[in-house]
Design an enzyme around this catalytic site. Structure first.
Site, short mmCIF file in Angstrom:
data_model
loop_
_atom_site.label_atom_id
_atom_site.label_comp_id
_atom_site.label_asym_id
_atom_site.label_seq_id
_atom_site.Cartn_x
_atom_site.Cartn_y
_atom_site.Cartn_z
CG HIS A 37 5.57 -1.02 -1.68
ND1 HIS A 37 6.05 -2.15 -1.07
CD2 HIS A 37 4.94 -0.32 -0.69
CE1 HIS A 37 5.72 -2.13 0.22
NE2 HIS A 37 5.04 -1.02 0.47
NE ARG A 96 8.49 1.53 3.09
CZ ARG A 96 7.16 1.53 3.31
NH1 ARG A 96 6.63 2.40 4.12
NH2 ARG A 96 6.40 0.66 2.71
NE ARG A 118 -0.64 -0.38 6.36
CZ ARG A 118 -1.10 0.44 7.28
NH1 ARG A 118 -1.94 0.03 8.16
NH2 ARG A 118 -0.69 1.71 7.34
CB THR A 119 5.95 -2.34 4.66
OG1 THR A 119 4.91 -1.86 3.84
CG2 THR A 119 6.91 -3.15 3.81
CE LYS A 153 27.46 7.71 14.39
NZ LYS A 153 28.03 6.47 14.95
C1 NCD Z 1 2.18 2.23 0.91
C2 NCD Z 1 3.59 2.75 0.68
O1 NCD Z 1 4.38 2.84 1.63
O2 NCD Z 1 3.86 3.02 -0.47
N1 NCD Z 1 2.00 1.73 2.19
C3 NCD Z 1 2.28 0.42 2.43
O3 NCD Z 1 3.40 0.01 2.39
N2 NCD Z 1 1.25 -0.40 2.64
C4 NCD Z 1 1.13 3.17 0.51
C5 NCD Z 1 1.16 4.55 1.06
O4 NCD Z 1 2.02 4.91 1.86
O5 NCD Z 1 0.27 5.31 0.67
#
Ligand code: NCD
Length: 306
Positions: free
Chosen positions: A129, A101, A51-52, A80
């Site tokens: 997040h 991320r 999703r993100t 590397k």
């Molecule tokens: C979440 C995350 O990555 O923290 N997912 C997301 O980005 N919607 C929640 C999860 O992974 O449980």
């Protein structure tokens, strides 16, 4: 230059403006379809995501911009031994804005300090997040009509769940928000959130183990998955993973207007039968995630749309 590392990087007023913009995008997407032509977003994902990452990419494409990046640390120069600081210096030559991320807490912050372009934390380890929180706030405000006067249940892995940490930090700034923290003893909210955020802001909260006890009083239930990748051993994960399962029978204990949110991915914690309940809002939440990321990109790139 502005970076977004935590939801607190924006004031409540700035947040309100961002959510208003996201709602305008929802109503008039055509107005925004070309406003980022010539701009590029880099997605630097050192940890899995559906999703993100796709939501960021869809957001930039909806604005007429382009995207580049990697979705796996294994295909980047991290293998590397390149530092995130060097990577972002490089990416600053290719893109106008970046979403990162990383499994290590603080990595996007380190990157932002070396960056010539705005950096958005798209999840750092078990820490924060912020763009999921913006998604959650937009969903709540759009569907409930308010961000104050709410009793919010957060359920599941409150220890490692970064979405929960960011959401609590953001919500303590609104009046009369009460928290019911629903988790097994081992997965309680960390002390830095309990004492450092809830108590410091004099927020009413309680910790309970049984979901059934909490359901009747909630305006909103935020379910989370047990974060397998942050456990030290598999046995503990197996013991915890099905601790909570929200099903149709439990939903009968909840009020008629209680919304169910989940950042997704779902594993077993919400039975598929709940998806058809009108109170289930977790797929709507995904759609709001695109609008709010569009609004965030526009804000950080200082693109004005009349
Ligand atoms: C979440 C995350 O990555 O923290 N997912 C997301 O980005 N919607 C929640 C999860 O992974 O449980």
């Amino acid at each position: 230059m502005k970076h977004i590392m935590s939801p607190l990087d924006m004031t409540v007023e700035e947040l309100d403006k961002l959510l208003d913009l996201a709602n305008d995008i929802e109503r008039h997407p055509e107005k925004y379809a070309h406003v980022c032509e010539g701009k590029r977003l880099a997605t630097l994902f050192y940890e899995p995501s559906t999703r993100t990452r796709l939501s960021f990419e869809a957001a930039m494409m909806n604005l007429g911009g382009k995207v580049l990046g990697f979705s796996d640390a294994g295909s980047s120069s991290a293998t590397k031994g390149e530092s995130v600081a060097d990577t972002i210096r490089t990416v600053s030559c290719y893109a106008d804005i970046a979403a990162m991320r990383h499994p290590k807490e603080g990595a996007p912050l380190v990157a932002s300090m070396a960056s010539r372009i705005p950096v958005i934390n798209a999840g750092d380890g078990g820490h924060q997040h912020p763009t999921q929180t913006l998604t959650d706030l937009l969903t709540i405000r759009s569907l409930k009509g308010r961000l104050n006067n709410l009793t919010i249940g957060l359920c599941g892995d409150l220890k490692f769940g970064r979405t929960v940490h960011s959401l609590i930090e953001a919500l303590v700034r609104y009046d009369n928000v009460k928290f019911v923290l629903i988790s097994p003893e081992e997965l309680r909210v960390p002390g830095y959130i309990r004492e450092g955020v809830l108590e410091k802001n004099n927020k009413e909260y309680k910790e309970v183990v049984r979901l059934e006890d909490a359901l009747p009083e909630l305006d909103l239930l935020y379910m989370t998955r047990v974060q397998r990748e942050r456990f030290f051993n598999e046995e503990d994960y197996v013991r915890m993973k099905d601790f909570y399962i929200l099903d149709a029978a439990k939903m009968e204990l909840a009020g008629p207007d209680m919304l169910v949110l989940h950042p997704l991915p779902r594993v077993n914690e919400i039975a598929v039968e709940v998806d058809n309940d009108p109170r289930a809002a977790y797929f709507k939440q995904v759609q709001y995630g695109v609008y709010v990321r569009m609004a965030l990109i526009l804000t950080l790139l200082e693109v004005e749309v009349c």
